[in-house]
Design a protein around this motif. Sequence first.
Motif, PDB file in Angstrom:
ATOM      1  N   GLU A 627       0.851  -1.186   0.000  1.00  0.00           N
ATOM      2  CA  GLU A 627       0.000   0.000   0.000  1.00  0.00           C
ATOM      3  C   GLU A 627       0.893   1.244   0.000  1.00  0.00           C
ATOM      4  N   ILE A 628       0.701   2.106  -0.992  1.00  0.00           N
ATOM      5  CA  ILE A 628       1.539   3.299  -1.107  1.00  0.00           C
ATOM      6  C   ILE A 628       0.661   4.543  -1.126  1.00  0.00           C
ATOM      7  N   THR A 629       1.288   5.679  -0.782  1.00  0.00           N
ATOM      8  CA  THR A 629       0.639   6.987  -0.871  1.00  0.00           C
ATOM      9  C   THR A 629       1.438   7.820  -1.863  1.00  0.00           C
ATOM     10  N   PHE A 630       0.730   8.483  -2.777  1.00  0.00           N
ATOM     11  CA  PHE A 630       1.430   9.263  -3.800  1.00  0.00           C
ATOM     12  C   PHE A 630       0.566  10.442  -4.231  1.00  0.00           C
ATOM     13  N   ALA A 631       1.184  11.390  -4.926  1.00  0.00           N
ATOM     14  CA  ALA A 631       0.491  12.600  -5.369  1.00  0.00           C
ATOM     15  C   ALA A 631      -0.461  12.292  -6.509  1.00  0.00           C
ATOM     16  N   LEU A 648      -1.081   2.112 -10.899  1.00  0.00           N
ATOM     17  CA  LEU A 648      -0.988   1.124  -9.815  1.00  0.00           C
ATOM     18  C   LEU A 648      -0.772  -0.285 -10.362  1.00  0.00           C
ATOM     19  N   ASN A 649      -1.201  -0.523 -11.605  1.00  0.00           N
ATOM     20  CA  ASN A 649      -0.997  -1.829 -12.229  1.00  0.00           C
ATOM     21  C   ASN A 649       0.351  -1.930 -12.940  1.00  0.00           C
ATOM     22  N   TYR A 682       6.981   7.387  -3.597  1.00  0.00           N
ATOM     23  CA  TYR A 682       6.402   6.806  -4.810  1.00  0.00           C
ATOM     24  C   TYR A 682       5.714   7.912  -5.603  1.00  0.00           C
ATOM     25  N   GLY A 683       5.781   7.790  -6.945  1.00  0.00           N
ATOM     26  CA  GLY A 683       5.112   8.774  -7.770  1.00  0.00           C
ATOM     27  C   GLY A 683       5.351   8.509  -9.241  1.00  0.00           C
TER      28      GLY A 683
END
Length: 692
Positions: A627-631, A648-649, A682-683
């Motif tokens: 699980e990631i958080t990104f802009a 995300l894929n 991540y981004g």
Amino acid sequence: MPNYLILTEKPSAAANFVKALGGKNGQFDTFTYTITNLRGHVMTLKDPEEMVSEDLKKQYKSWLIKHLPWNLNDFNWARTYIRQRNLRTGKVASTKQLVDDLKKEAANGYDAIVIATDTDPSGEGELLAWEALEAIKWRGQVLRANFMDESVKGIQTSMQHLRDVSDKNQDGEYIKGESRNRWDFASMQLTRIATTAAKKQGFKVVAREGRLKSVIVWQIYAQLEAIKRYVKKPYFEVKFKDLAGHIFGRITPEGDVIPWRFDSKAVAQQDLLQYHESAVTNERYQTRTQAPGKLLDLAGLAAILAPRGFSAKEVLSTYQKMYEAQVVSYPRTEDKTVTPEQFNELLPKIDQIAQVVHVDTALLTHRQPRATHVKNQGAHGANRPGENVPTDLATLTKFGASAQAIYEVLAKNYLAMLAEDYVYDHVTANLTDYPIFKTAYNVPVQLNFKAVYDSQRAIKVDDDDETAVMGQLGPTAQPYLYEGANKKPQAPSTKWIMAFLEKHNVGTGATRVSTLSDMSRGTKAMIKETRGKLTLTETGNVSAVMVKGTWIASPKITKRLFEMMDQVGRFEMTMPKLLDSVTQVVVHDMPIMVANAEQLETLLGQPKIKPKRPVSEKTTGQFKGEEITFAKEWSGHVFTDEELTKLLNGAEISFEAKSKRGKLYTATGTMAKQTYKGRTFYGFKLKPKPKK
């Protein structure tokens, strides 16, 4: 036969030692050796809170003024590895690996480690070597190789005259370097005071204060204020002029009141009516000579090159590279003369050097040592050309933008010493009817050294036109009304500040240049240097106001501090006594800075409100099982739900974007883990353009 590990300051120095001794390892004189190198300082003092006991950590971490001054006896003066961020990649590198490699090498059964770092007037070379030796816990013999330059002869001579400095507390250069290092560290308190007090008034800058920075920034500020306050005040007085244009005037007495100088033009015109044409008399010619000016130091060189667009930072960086190639002499010298040995070493190369800088060798007839320029004292000798003479100036561009100019000025300045004295006639005369009206001027007879280079004129700060009026004196001179004005303060410049520091004997030439370079560097710069003209940034203005009336901004106090550090190196003063002076300065300056902070808005206007950077909206999702958080946006483009799903894929997406210059283009990329300034995130990552 003893086996030595030779520790140089940097890779370029190690290469010069390899060249001089015949290899990275081998045999020289009466010992075998291996050469290794540092990369400047590998250790640094820990933060204040990390050098005190647990119960004091919170107090020493705080910037609150109530916790100052520090008790320097609380510090253990421990060091740690240096961590620096690569501005291009954002990655943080540590010196730990270099220290570990040195420790591993030192464990190979050496009889002694030879300190072969620069012989620096400040003790810096000694200090950085001992920092490394302490870090690897070396307890064996330590020898010192003091070389005047990195020439083959200089290195070989130093290795034949090694000194035992195994007891670092008896090594004066180390004690000097360490005491200076601790003093500068403890002076951090002044930055905390100035910054904290300024922030309370709404000025959110880091007001860097220090023993030379504060002198420089205050002098620039005071000069700029003097220019703002300047009001032109014309005055009028009677003078005489002959047909050739020679001016006859009265000698201005000391004091503010000059009886024959009038604020009113009408009153001056009335005074003019008292005078009539007069014959010129007492014409005298006295033949005089003038010797070449002194050899330049790094500050003088930087001052001369600044108007050409070369900053202190550029000159310092380029000169260092040229020194490492032995094209010029050691940069950080205190000497302003050369020794007889240094003079004789360069003498056979004089014609070759003259050819490079286009100086007529017929002018270089004074090839005997001048007592004013060549003395049996000193160490590295004044800044001058090195043993490696370039074939022409164009070959020097590889060292930096200022390389050609550096070599040309240094070479011509040195060559001027080998030319004959300037010969001129000093002409004086006065008026028959008004003897107090006099004229004096010089008529060149033989230019000699001035045809090569005139360093005195090159470093002169005043912009006054010294062009002498030629032509026959007299036979008479006519009275006229001369209009003058009070002199406007000169705009701050590199030449001006260097002349000020030289006049007050504050710091070495190299120290002045490196400090000016540091003050104009980065986002927290205090000054702007544009073709030699100096102005202050917001940080500089705040820093200047904060030190008005303080000891740290006093050239007299700063000069004394430099003298005290020299005394420590000669064991004429103890390190604790020197460090007591930091506390004295802090105690004296703290209330003054607090009071000065209350004047910031009055003097500088309201503090600038820095716009807050907009924070991009974030979203979360599963990417590669994590699980990631990104802009949710990139370069102004907000990702659609479909684009987010593809990212995300792991799929590639494309969209219209705008460059920083406003040009539209198609951005193509994928989701990726990235690093910026040491922070992992991540981004969206732009796919690089294919190479053509």
